[in-house]
Design a protein around this motif. Structure first.
Motif, short mmCIF file in Angstrom:
data_model
loop_
_atom_site.label_atom_id
_atom_site.label_comp_id
_atom_site.label_asym_id
_atom_site.label_seq_id
_atom_site.Cartn_x
_atom_site.Cartn_y
_atom_site.Cartn_z
N ASP A 25 42.95 45.75 76.17
CA ASP A 25 43.65 46.48 77.24
C ASP A 25 43.10 47.89 77.42
O ASP A 25 43.78 48.79 77.87
CB ASP A 25 45.15 46.55 76.92
CG ASP A 25 45.42 47.25 75.58
OD1 ASP A 25 44.44 47.50 74.84
OD2 ASP A 25 46.59 47.53 75.28
N LEU A 26 41.83 48.07 77.07
CA LEU A 26 41.21 49.40 77.12
C LEU A 26 40.85 49.80 78.56
O LEU A 26 40.29 49.02 79.31
CB LEU A 26 39.93 49.37 76.27
CG LEU A 26 39.17 50.66 76.09
CD1 LEU A 26 39.87 51.55 75.07
CD2 LEU A 26 37.75 50.38 75.63
N HIS A 27 41.22 51.03 78.93
CA HIS A 27 40.82 51.56 80.24
C HIS A 27 40.22 52.94 80.00
O HIS A 27 40.92 53.95 80.09
CB HIS A 27 42.02 51.65 81.18
CG HIS A 27 42.69 50.35 81.41
ND1 HIS A 27 42.15 49.38 82.23
CD2 HIS A 27 43.81 49.81 80.89
CE1 HIS A 27 42.93 48.31 82.21
NE2 HIS A 27 43.94 48.54 81.40
N GLN A 28 38.94 52.95 79.68
CA GLN A 28 38.31 54.22 79.32
C GLN A 28 38.16 55.16 80.52
O GLN A 28 38.09 54.71 81.66
CB GLN A 28 36.91 53.96 78.73
CG GLN A 28 36.94 53.25 77.41
CD GLN A 28 35.53 52.91 76.94
OE1 GLN A 28 34.89 53.69 76.27
NE2 GLN A 28 35.05 51.75 77.31
N HIS A 33 36.56 50.71 66.70
CA HIS A 33 37.61 49.68 66.64
C HIS A 33 38.55 49.77 67.83
O HIS A 33 38.98 48.75 68.37
CB HIS A 33 38.39 49.80 65.33
CG HIS A 33 37.59 49.31 64.14
ND1 HIS A 33 37.63 49.92 62.91
CD2 HIS A 33 36.71 48.28 64.01
CE1 HIS A 33 36.83 49.28 62.08
NE2 HIS A 33 36.24 48.28 62.73
N MET A 34 38.85 51.00 68.25
CA MET A 34 39.75 51.14 69.40
C MET A 34 39.08 50.68 70.69
O MET A 34 39.72 50.17 71.59
CB MET A 34 40.24 52.57 69.52
CG MET A 34 41.38 52.87 68.56
SD MET A 34 42.30 54.33 69.01
CE MET A 34 41.34 55.57 68.21
N MET A 35 37.75 50.85 70.74
CA MET A 35 37.01 50.43 71.94
C MET A 35 37.01 48.91 72.10
O MET A 35 36.75 48.39 73.17
CB MET A 35 35.57 50.92 71.86
CG MET A 35 35.30 52.09 72.76
SD MET A 35 33.53 52.26 73.03
CE MET A 35 33.18 53.64 72.01
N ARG A 59 39.50 46.99 71.89
CA ARG A 59 40.78 46.47 72.40
C ARG A 59 40.63 45.91 73.81
O ARG A 59 39.94 46.47 74.65
CB ARG A 59 41.82 47.58 72.41
CG ARG A 59 42.27 47.93 71.01
CD ARG A 59 43.30 49.03 71.06
NE ARG A 59 43.68 49.40 69.71
CZ ARG A 59 44.39 50.47 69.41
NH1 ARG A 59 44.80 51.26 70.36
NH2 ARG A 59 44.70 50.73 68.16
#
Lengths: 137, 378
Positions: free
Chosen positions: B113-116, B107-109, B111
């Motif tokens: 605005d994700l910058h892994q 679920h967080m992936m 998002r």
């Protein structure tokens, strides 16, 4: 709640952790309303899933509040929570979250001012991370 | 976007003759008398819709053994996925495994605005072609290796092996720094919203980088990107191939040669690569091309291969453990040194069974196909 106040979830162990949270009001002190305290029987009850769930649900920071080393009521090896904490930090790093948003803190029993000091400085640290990275820490 | 009734009808479940062959071959039904695919279909399709929620739908492991046996090729697992979606809509609660960590990560992936920071493991000797429109889709291996570090899994070893094989074969590719989970597990557990969020985020990422072709090592990513994305999002215009489909033809034509590895190995067909994608020969051709490697088959192989007992990270229990024990025993019976699989999830589930078994579980070494093939090159 003002936007500048970071949402912090505190997982407090039922013993020294929670007693220090309860001592806050008795000492006539207070902590920001953006701090949500979740009681757990022992920090060893926690695992990476619960910690990440807090972030998934919008926490800006997570604090694990437990007994000082050697004072666990269950004689649990602190390596358990240290290991889960480390795994959660590694996953946070992969997800691009600053790992400083997760802290493991040990407080003396019933020390409300210690807890207030720790949680307010944690909120301030998260605030700095947020301002350093536009759009959130 | 999701028309459950149409979806259910697309699985051909209405053709069910009530013959029960699905139930006879179902590995879950063998160990759990309460799980009965035939009766699940009967209950859902019957006239009386006022029956309580069917709790047994969560036990299906989506191994497609039933579809393989069904005379009408009813896609029962997909029928189950639709029922799970319905159940979640009606308020059912998932029993997530591993404390829900995988669901939280997925679920967080999703998002925006994700910058892994997910490429720290990339070996320096692997050559990437930055402007190339072919990408290697890494999948969740970097996350798996942290989540399951206590099981001693090293799914990234398979990814690194795959990259080395592609480099050796002079096939140019790039890797995206911010790819998401393909979302297959969310789709299988009925979380359509979560799946869509991941799929859309991936498609945006692909469009931004002008991706025209995707190579995967994970069979689940392969099937999801190739079949589920176009089915649910509409045509993606992207060619999706599994690593074995790229490497095996080069071995046949002699353009690529593997090295030497003296081992007795058995190959475990992952359900998604085998029964779903019908890739049975290529992995075996790759193993056969390794000099010194003796390939032996397990009692159940190819179309009849037993599942690793996987679940989409929900409702894992004693039955799954029994299936895993059974599969490991089959591997043990071949006297193989190594059990080779092409799926990171098989590796995780089988190693979990080995670690937490009763001490009688077969302790055969488990390795990824790409790891084994790449190791022979050293």
């Amino acid at each position: 709640m003002s936007k500048s106040e970071a949402n912090v979830v505190v997982f407090a162990c039922n013993w020294d952790g929670l007693s220090s949270v309860e001592a806050v009001a008795q000492a006539g002190l207070s902590y920001p309303a953006s701090v949500k305290v979740v009681r757990v029987s022992c920090l060893s009850r926690l695992h990476q899933g619960l910690i990440l769930k807090a972030f998934e649900l919008g926490a800006d920071g997570v604090m694990l509040l437990g007994c000082e080393p050697g004072k666990c009521q269950f004689d649990t090896d602190p390596a358990l929570i240290t290991q889960e904490c480390e795994k959660a930090r590694k996953l946070m790093r992969l997800l691009g979250l600053k790992e400083e948003r997760l802290v493991l803190t040990h407080v003396p029993r019933g020390d409300g001012s210690h807890f207030v000091g720790r949680v307010t400085s944690f909120i301030a640290e998260i605030g700095q991370m947020r301002s350093a990275v536009p759009g959130g820490a | 976007m999701f028309d459950t009734e149409r979806e259910i009808s697309d699985t051909r479940i209405n053709l069910c003759l009530d013959c029960g062959k699905c139930t006879v071959v179902c590995p879950v039904a063998q160990h759990d008398p309460d799980f009965n695919p035939r009766l699940i279909a009967q209950r859902r399709l019957g006239q009386n819709r006022n029956i309580p929620q069917d709790d047994t739908i969560w036990s299906c492991i989506s191994c497609y053994m039933c579809t393989e046996r069904c005379n009408y090729r009813v896609r029962f697992p997909e029928f189950i996925h639709a029922l799970r979606f319905e159940a979640l809509e009606e308020g059912a609660q998932l029993q997530c495994t591993h404390g829900g960590a995988l669901q939280a990560v997925m679920h967080m992936m999703a998002r925006g605005d994700l910058h892994q920071d997910r490429l720290g493991w990339l070996p320096q000797d692997v050559e990437l072609a930055e402007q190339c429109d072919t990408i290697f889709f890494v999948g969740c291996a970097p996350y798996f290796d942290v989540l399951f570090s206590d099981l001693g899994v090293d799914t990234l070893d398979g990814v690194k092996g795959a990259l080395r094989l592609l480099n050796r074969a002079h096939i140019p590719f790039n890797i995206l720094a911010n790819e998401r989970c393909c979302g297959r597990d969310l789709l299988l557990q009925g979380d359509r919203e979560g799946f869509l969020a991941l799929a859309r985020a991936n498609m945006e990422e692909f469009a931004r980088h002008g991706v025209g072709k995707i190579i995967t090592n994970c069979p689940e990513c392969h099937y999801t990107l190739k079949v589920d994305y176009p089915k649910i999002l509409g045509s993606t215009g992207i060619e999706v191939v599994h690593l074995t489909e790229v490497i095996a033809p080069l071995l046949r034509s002699g353009e690529l040669r593997l090295g030497m590895l003296e081992k007795r190995a058995t190959y475990h067909d992952p359900c998604t690569l085998g029964r779903c994608s019908r890739i049975f020969d290529e992995p075996r051709q790759i193993l056969a091309a390794v000099a010194g490697l003796e390939l032996v088959e397990m009692e159940q192989n190819r179309e009849k291969a037993l599942c690793c007992g996987a679940s989409p990270w929900v409702h894992c229990g004693a039955v799954n453990r029994q299936i895993q024990g059974q599969r490991l025993a089959q591997a043990g019976a071949t006297k193989a040194d190594v059990m080779v699989t092409a799926c990171p999830k098989c590796q995780i589930h089988l190693k979990c069974a080995q670690k937490s078994g009763d001490g009688k579980t077969t302790q055969v070494e488990i390795q990824d196909l790409a790891s084994v093939a790449a190791r022979s090159l050293d």
